[in-house]
Design an enzyme around this catalytic site. Sequence first.
Site, mmCIF file in Angstrom:
data_model
loop_
_atom_site.group_PDB
_atom_site.id
_atom_site.type_symbol
_atom_site.label_atom_id
_atom_site.label_comp_id
_atom_site.label_asym_id
_atom_site.label_seq_id
_atom_site.Cartn_x
_atom_site.Cartn_y
_atom_site.Cartn_z
ATOM 1 N N LYS A 10 -11.011 -1.786 -4.437
ATOM 2 C CA LYS A 10 -11.189 -1.685 -5.891
ATOM 3 C C LYS A 10 -10.407 -2.802 -6.569
ATOM 4 O O LYS A 10 -9.453 -3.354 -6.026
ATOM 5 C CB LYS A 10 -10.725 -0.320 -6.415
ATOM 6 C CG LYS A 10 -9.217 -0.018 -6.261
ATOM 7 C CD LYS A 10 -8.330 -0.578 -7.362
ATOM 8 C CE LYS A 10 -6.856 -0.354 -7.072
ATOM 9 N NZ LYS A 10 -5.965 -1.096 -8.005
ATOM 10 N N LEU A 99 -5.341 -3.643 -3.935
ATOM 11 C CA LEU A 99 -6.793 -3.416 -3.859
ATOM 12 C C LEU A 99 -7.136 -2.030 -3.324
ATOM 13 O O LEU A 99 -8.297 -1.736 -3.038
ATOM 14 C CB LEU A 99 -7.434 -4.487 -2.970
ATOM 15 C CG LEU A 99 -7.239 -5.940 -3.429
ATOM 16 C CD1 LEU A 99 -7.775 -6.909 -2.371
ATOM 17 C CD2 LEU A 99 -7.927 -6.189 -4.767
ATOM 18 N N SER A 103 -5.691 3.579 0.302
ATOM 19 C CA SER A 103 -6.261 4.726 -0.419
ATOM 20 C C SER A 103 -7.741 4.889 -0.105
ATOM 21 O O SER A 103 -8.242 6.005 0.042
ATOM 22 C CB SER A 103 -6.067 4.541 -1.929
ATOM 23 O OG SER A 103 -4.698 4.548 -2.273
ATOM 24 N N ASP A 136 -4.440 6.623 -6.191
ATOM 25 C CA ASP A 136 -5.735 5.921 -6.184
ATOM 26 C C ASP A 136 -6.788 6.602 -5.313
ATOM 27 O O ASP A 136 -7.959 6.214 -5.336
ATOM 28 C CB ASP A 136 -5.568 4.476 -5.693
ATOM 29 C CG ASP A 136 -4.952 3.563 -6.748
ATOM 30 O OD1 ASP A 136 -5.027 3.903 -7.941
ATOM 31 O OD2 ASP A 136 -4.407 2.514 -6.363
#
Length: 286
Positions: A10, A99, A103, A136
């Site tokens: 992400k 990033l 997670s 996250d």
Amino acid sequence: MKLSIKAPAKINLSLDVLHKRDDGFHEVEMVMTTIDLADRIELTTLDEDIIKIESSGGYVPSDFRNLAYQAADLLKKECNRNEGVHITIDKHIPVSAGLAGGSSDAAATLKGLNELWDLGLSIDELAVLGAKIGSDVSFCVYGGTALATGRGEIIKSIPSPPPCWVVLAKPAIGVSTADVYRNLKLAEVEHPDIQSMVAAIERKDFNQICYLLGNVLESVTLEDYPDVSHIKNQMERLGAEGVLMSGSGPTVFGLTVHETRAQRIYNGLRGFCNEVYMVRMLGETE
């Protein structure tokens, strides 16, 4: 039995910190979206009641410090499972990069074991479990694009941004997230306009998305780690339409709708750091 599942990275298009909470966490507002840079998780059931972790990447723990291990352990306890699992992590997301690689691995493990063990948990139930592992993980369970609030575990899905290229560069340094939050001076930072960012995404307004990019943690990381600031300046100089640090860093990303420009940014950054990636915005749940 065996199952393979993708664990995408992400980036934060907006990251705001509102205040420190009584529980020691910080109250945040973030707009996050997935990108087409992903680890691949392979889950193999074991008769023996153990959790085994194997990873292709260096600096990835193979014990309880690994978030995928924690995800499997949590599911075993919550659902009273007494069989084991062998988790193989084919790493492509850089480690400790901002990033959400760890997670996302944990989220993929939750979703994969839910299917492999036929647990019948809903995506919302998996996200609640994910919040016990890390802030996250809930977002990574849902994937796509979302507004995250609370300490990051309250997720509201929003439409995907318009398609574009994402160039990422991670310098060969580590950044302590705890130290960044500790040194954050909230009274002095410029807070990003989260609601305007959500509205720009809903309109698919790429130029406005680039204009509204904001991350309050840059105020600490860019000052403490000159390499990160240097990469951000280089991305802007090479023509990225929008540039921002993801999470607490040290990875910086640049957005552009032009493939030739993305390639130029990618090539230009290869001289400054080894870990450079050119991928597409993913933005939608898979």
